[in-house]
Design a protein around this motif. Structure first.
Motif, mmCIF file in Angstrom:
data_model
loop_
_atom_site.group_PDB
_atom_site.id
_atom_site.type_symbol
_atom_site.label_atom_id
_atom_site.label_comp_id
_atom_site.label_asym_id
_atom_site.label_seq_id
_atom_site.Cartn_x
_atom_site.Cartn_y
_atom_site.Cartn_z
ATOM 1 N N ASN A 106 -1.487 6.998 0.079
ATOM 2 C CA ASN A 106 -0.946 5.419 1.094
ATOM 3 C C ASN A 106 -0.574 4.562 0.406
ATOM 4 O O ASN A 106 -0.102 3.230 0.653
ATOM 5 C CB ASN A 106 -1.011 5.699 2.449
ATOM 6 N N LYS A 156 2.904 4.820 -2.026
ATOM 7 C CA LYS A 156 3.465 4.172 -0.484
ATOM 8 C C LYS A 156 3.667 2.813 -0.308
ATOM 9 O O LYS A 156 5.162 2.439 -0.244
ATOM 10 C CB LYS A 156 3.431 5.026 0.855
ATOM 11 N N ASN A 157 2.406 1.794 0.026
ATOM 12 C CA ASN A 157 2.573 0.730 -0.259
ATOM 13 C C ASN A 157 2.316 -0.342 -1.283
ATOM 14 O O ASN A 157 2.651 -1.284 -1.471
ATOM 15 C CB ASN A 157 1.233 0.511 1.257
ATOM 16 N N THR A 206 11.369 4.629 -2.226
ATOM 17 C CA THR A 206 10.399 5.140 -2.261
ATOM 18 C C THR A 206 9.912 6.144 -1.059
ATOM 19 O O THR A 206 11.151 6.751 -0.997
ATOM 20 C CB THR A 206 10.665 3.573 -1.016
ATOM 21 N N ILE A 207 8.892 5.861 -1.210
ATOM 22 C CA ILE A 207 7.706 7.370 -0.083
ATOM 23 C C ILE A 207 8.584 6.805 1.044
ATOM 24 O O ILE A 207 8.157 6.155 1.835
ATOM 25 C CB ILE A 207 6.551 7.356 -0.308
ATOM 26 N N SER A 208 8.808 8.095 1.683
ATOM 27 C CA SER A 208 9.531 8.417 3.322
ATOM 28 C C SER A 208 8.451 8.675 4.476
ATOM 29 O O SER A 208 8.396 8.474 5.031
ATOM 30 C CB SER A 208 10.588 8.161 3.040
ATOM 31 N N GLY A 209 7.840 9.800 3.876
ATOM 32 C CA GLY A 209 6.601 10.269 4.372
ATOM 33 C C GLY A 209 6.129 11.260 3.487
ATOM 34 O O GLY A 209 6.234 11.542 2.823
ATOM 35 N N ASP A 247 12.228 15.322 -2.805
ATOM 36 C CA ASP A 247 11.031 15.507 -2.896
ATOM 37 C C ASP A 247 9.723 16.330 -4.154
ATOM 38 O O ASP A 247 10.311 17.161 -4.768
ATOM 39 C CB ASP A 247 10.665 16.319 -1.594
ATOM 40 N N THR A 261 5.014 14.953 -0.472
ATOM 41 C CA THR A 261 5.899 13.729 -0.362
ATOM 42 C C THR A 261 7.540 13.860 -0.439
ATOM 43 O O THR A 261 7.777 14.631 -1.460
ATOM 44 C CB THR A 261 5.326 13.003 -1.505
ATOM 45 N N HIS A 262 7.919 13.261 0.875
ATOM 46 C CA HIS A 262 9.426 12.708 0.767
ATOM 47 C C HIS A 262 9.303 11.577 0.321
ATOM 48 O O HIS A 262 9.050 10.077 0.806
ATOM 49 C CB HIS A 262 9.985 12.765 2.231
ATOM 50 N N PHE A 263 10.402 11.223 -0.971
ATOM 51 C CA PHE A 263 10.921 10.192 -1.427
ATOM 52 C C PHE A 263 12.154 10.208 -0.934
ATOM 53 O O PHE A 263 13.327 10.844 -0.359
ATOM 54 C CB PHE A 263 11.255 10.221 -3.414
ATOM 55 N N GLU A 264 12.734 8.552 -1.195
ATOM 56 C CA GLU A 264 14.698 8.530 -0.697
ATOM 57 C C GLU A 264 15.144 9.673 -2.266
ATOM 58 O O GLU A 264 16.144 9.779 -0.828
ATOM 59 C CB GLU A 264 14.670 7.649 -1.668
#
Length: 144
Positions: free
Chosen positions: A46, A49-50, A88-91, A116, A110-113
């Motif tokens: 996280n 991600k942030n 960016t990381i989407s989820g 994965d 991890t899902h990226f734009e």
């Protein structure tokens, strides 16, 4: 009287040294992320991600092989090429872990734009972070 002054001076010097030693102990444990290995790994993911690397060294316990890297503040610059390539990381999906020898690898799908990957955070036998890497995308050990 001279001995008393010398004794007082020694006491003051000793207290000053003890105070300085206490101030230089290193990490602020109040910022330390606590929990299971999976919870710690997800907290770190996280942070990625942030784009939050503030107090990164203070938040996690690192093994000696990467502690200097974590202290240096260069973690972001090392991971940045991967994040720039994938976006960016989407989820995230549910984390899973595997053990080998004295190490536990927690993988976070991890899902990226742009695709994965799994963020893989390896812990040593003392539950310190030993490595941060990326692995092919899988949601369980069976898919690897």
């Amino acid at each position: 009287m001279k001995k008393l002054k010398l004794l007082l001076a020694c006491c003051v010097c000793t207290l000053a040294l003890v105070g300085l030693t206490g101030c230089s102990k290193g990490k602020d444990d109040s910022k330390l992320v606590k929990g299971t290995k999976e919870e710690i790994a997800l907290s770190m993911a996280n942070d990625f991600k942030n784009d939050d690397y503030t107090d990164f060294y203070e938040k996690y316990t690192f093994s000696s092989n990467i502690e200097d890297l974590a202290k240096s503040g260069r973690v972001k610059s090392i991971l940045e090429p991967t994040f720039n390539t994938l976006g960016t990381i989407s989820g995230f999906e549910a984390a899973f872990s595997s053990e080998s020898a004295n190490y536990t690898v927690v993988q976070i799908p991890t899902h990226f734009e742009m695709g994965d990957l799994n963020i893989a955070i390896t812990f040593d036998s003392e539950e310190r972070i030993y490595n941060i890497s990326f692995m092919p995308y899988a949601t369980s050990l069976e898919e690897e």
